[in-house]
Structure formats: structure tokens, C-alpha cells
Design an enzyme around this catalytic site. Structure first.
Site, PDB file in Angstrom:
ATOM      1  N   ASP A   1       0.845  -1.209   0.000  1.00 26.74           N
ATOM      2  CA  ASP A   1       0.000   0.000   0.000  1.00 26.74           C
ATOM      3  C   ASP A   1       0.875   1.252   0.000  1.00 26.74           C
ATOM      4  O   ASP A   1       1.176   1.770   1.036  1.00 26.74           O
ATOM      5  CB  ASP A   1      -0.918  -0.038   1.222  1.00 26.74           C
ATOM      6  CG  ASP A   1      -1.934   1.080   1.245  1.00 26.74           C
ATOM      7  OD1 ASP A   1      -2.086   1.778   0.235  1.00 26.74           O
ATOM      8  OD2 ASP A   1      -2.567   1.263   2.297  1.00 26.74           O
TER       9      ASP A   1
ATOM     10  N   GLU B   1      -3.724   8.807   1.580  1.00 25.97           N
ATOM     11  CA  GLU B   1      -3.993   8.223   2.900  1.00 25.97           C
ATOM     12  C   GLU B   1      -4.614   9.203   3.889  1.00 25.97           C
ATOM     13  O   GLU B   1      -5.017   8.812   4.982  1.00 25.97           O
ATOM     14  CB  GLU B   1      -2.686   7.662   3.496  1.00 25.97           C
ATOM     15  CG  GLU B   1      -2.024   6.567   2.664  1.00 25.97           C
ATOM     16  CD  GLU B   1      -2.745   5.229   2.714  1.00 25.97           C
ATOM     17  OE1 GLU B   1      -3.868   5.171   3.234  1.00 25.97           O
ATOM     18  OE2 GLU B   1      -2.163   4.248   2.225  1.00 25.97           O
TER      19      GLU B   1
HETATM   20  N1  LEU Z   1      -5.137   1.251   0.141  1.00 29.59           N
HETATM   21  C1  LEU Z   1      -6.322   1.877   0.652  1.00 29.59           C
HETATM   22  C2  LEU Z   1      -5.937   3.004   1.576  1.00 29.59           C
HETATM   23  O1  LEU Z   1      -4.952   2.914   2.257  1.00 29.59           O
HETATM   24  C3  LEU Z   1      -7.214   0.919   1.393  1.00 29.59           C
HETATM   25  C4  LEU Z   1      -7.715  -0.261   0.629  1.00 29.59           C
HETATM   26  C5  LEU Z   1      -8.652  -1.095   1.444  1.00 29.59           C
HETATM   27  C6  LEU Z   1      -8.322   0.095  -0.673  1.00 29.59           C
HETATM   28  O2  LEU Z   1      -6.594   3.993   1.659  1.00 29.59           O
END
Ligand code: LEU
Length: 286
Positions: A115, A150
């Protein structure tokens, strides 16, 4: 409007993938303490992506790489590959470049391998494949690394709203956010069914049926505006979000110092889908 008829080009792209480069990209991005939107390291990571994309683009005069400045420290990064015929029609592939540690905060260690270095790696390798095959799209193709996802999809929201305000003709958007963890045993790719465009989702599924018959897939709602596709969707554009697993099965280490694994074989499914999407939606040829 979603025809699949550019087989030679897509097969050429699929024949020139170098998946191991994705591991190197993820490792390089993970070496920053974090890629948090307000931190110097978050700025430096974005600058590294710009330099890396410039070096891949090399001498192509139809490709430019730019920072997109926001009101915070970290910029987004945008590659423009000028369309040869329908250059006012825009295809976007993107993913966020920032990372976060939700426990220890802005200075905490956040390698963000899955991520979302894993999505930036897919985009980077898509660019590398485009250059390696001398592919030139008919529509203008934009590759985007978004800042500050984020903390509320902030980077992509600014960009998508600006495109909406300026009346830009974005015909399709693909989001790559988390590609490197195989969380649902019987599925390689799960299309998020909310905040996305159903017709384009079906088109991407048909791309798998035609070009990637060994790739398994399904559909599942994320349940909220869970990534940058929602910024585009909310601005009125057709967005899709092929994700690593069902929404109940994703990598549980994200947003911690332990997000430091990357399954390159899993991510390769997304790289294949990315080049098929590019070859069929932006058309043009190698
Ligand atoms: N990667 C996404 C985020 O950190 C979350 C994922 C569940 C789609 O916002």
C-alpha cells in the site's frame, strides 16, 4: 464504445513485460522511512518517482513527466504520453504514491510495500513496457502517482476536480492500489463494484477473458470511497479499481511498519491487465 480489437498491439505489450523490475521499484520506495504527505521523505519519494519515470521515458519526445504541486509538501507525479490521433481524449492509469503508519504517525516507519508501492510498480512497469515496445497511443495516456491518498484522497481529488472544471475529456480511469498480496485463494483480481463504472468494469473483465484466461477474477464492494478511483468517480468520470482480494481479505499489515512484503507473481496479473487496458482503451500501436 468498449471494443476489443487491438490484439497485435496488446500481445506485443504482453510479450515485453519484465515483472522483476516491479520488485526493484517496491524496494526502492520502501527504503524511504515513509512517504507521508507532509514529510520531507514523502517529497523525496515523489521526486524519485519523477526521476525514475524520466529515465524510463528516455528520448521519447512525445512523453513528458511533471510534478503536480499541491498546497502541502508532497506533489503528485504525472506522465503524459501524447496521443497520435485523438489527443483530446484522455486515458488515466494511476495509484497513490504516499504511505502512512496509522499507529506511530507522521514520522513513523511506513514502508508501504503493498500500500501502495505495489501499484506504483505496476504503473512504472507499464511505462517501461510502453517504451520497450515503442507503443504510441492514439488517445493521450496519463500515468499518475497521487499524493496524499492516505489522508482523504486529497491529491487525486484536486486533480480530478481540476479536470472536471476544465472540461477535460477523460474517457477512462484505472486505479492500482494494492496489487501485491494474494488474500482470496480463488481470485487473482477483484473489481471493486462501488464508486466505479460498471460498463468499464465489464470491459476490463472482458480483457481478462480474452487476453488472460488463466487469471481468476470477481467483483466485490469496498464499502466506502476507499481509494483514488472515488475521486474520479465523484468528478463524473468512468473509473475502475481492480484490487488484490475481496474487501474482507486484503493485506492486514497495511498502514503499519510491517507492510514490507510484495508478491510479484500476484502483482504481475495487474501489470498484464494494465497493458491490455492501455492497448485497448488508448488504442494506437507498437
Ligand atoms: N489502500 C487503501 C488506503 O490505504 C485501502 C484499501 C482497502 C483500498 O486507503
Amino acid at each position: 464504445n468498449y471494443t476489443i480489437d487491438n490484439e497485435d498491439t496488446v500481445n506485443t505489450l504482453l510479450g515485453q513485460l519484465t515483472p522483476s523490475n516491479m520488485t526493484a521499484t517496491v524496494t526502492s520506495l520502501g527504503n524511504y522511512n515513509n512517504r507521508y504527505f507532509s514529510q520531507a521523505s514523502g517529497f523525496e519519494a515523489a521526486s524519485w518517482i519523477k526521476s525514475h519515470w524520466e529515465s524510463i521515458a528516455g528520448g521519447r519526445s512525445d512523453i513528458k513527466v511533471e510534478l503536480y504541486q499541491h498546497t502541502w509538501v508532497q506533489p503528485s507525479v504525472i506522465v503524459t504520453i501524447q496521443g497520435t490521433e485523438n489527443s483530446d481524449e484522455i486515458v488515466v492509469i494511476g495509484g497513490h504514491l504516499d504511505s502512512i503508519n496509522n499507529i506511530t504517525g507522521p514520522t513513523g516507519r511506513a514502508p508501504g510495500f503493498d500500500d501502495n508501492a505495489s501499484g506504483i510498480a505496476v504503473i512504472t512497469e507499464t511505462l517501461n513496457t510502453i517504451v520497450a515496445t515503442d507503443y504510441k497511443p492514439s488517445r493521450t495516456l496519463l500515468l499518475m502517482g497521487y499524493a496524499a491518498e492516505e489522508v482523504g484522497l486529497r491529491g487525486s481529488k484536486e486533480i480530478a476536480q481540476e479536470y472536471q472544471t476544465n472540461g477535460k475529456n477523460v474517457v477512462g480511469v484505472a486505479q492500482f492500489d494494492m496489487t501485491g498480496y494474494h488474500g482470496t485463494a480463488d481470485k487473482n483480481i477483484v473489481f471493486m463494484s462501488d464508486f466505479t463504472n460498471n460498463a468499464q468494469n465489464q470491459f476490463m473483465a472482458q480483457l481478462i477473458d480474452k487476453y488472460l484466461p488463466n487469471v481468476t477474477y470477481g467483483f466485490d464492494p469496498c464499502g466506502y470511497a476507499c481509494s483514488d478511483h472515488a475521486s474520479w468517480h465523484n468528478a463524473g468520470f468512468a473509473a475502475s479499481f481492480p484490487f488484490e482480494s475481496n474487501s474482507s481479505d486484503y493485506n492486514s499489515t497495511i498502514h503499519t511498519s510491517n507492510d514490507s512484503s510484495f508478491d510479484v507473481d500476484h502483482a504481475t496479473n495487474f501489470l498484464k491487465l494494465s497493458v491490455a487496458y492501455v492497448g485497448e482503451l488508448a488504442k494506437g500501436s507498437t
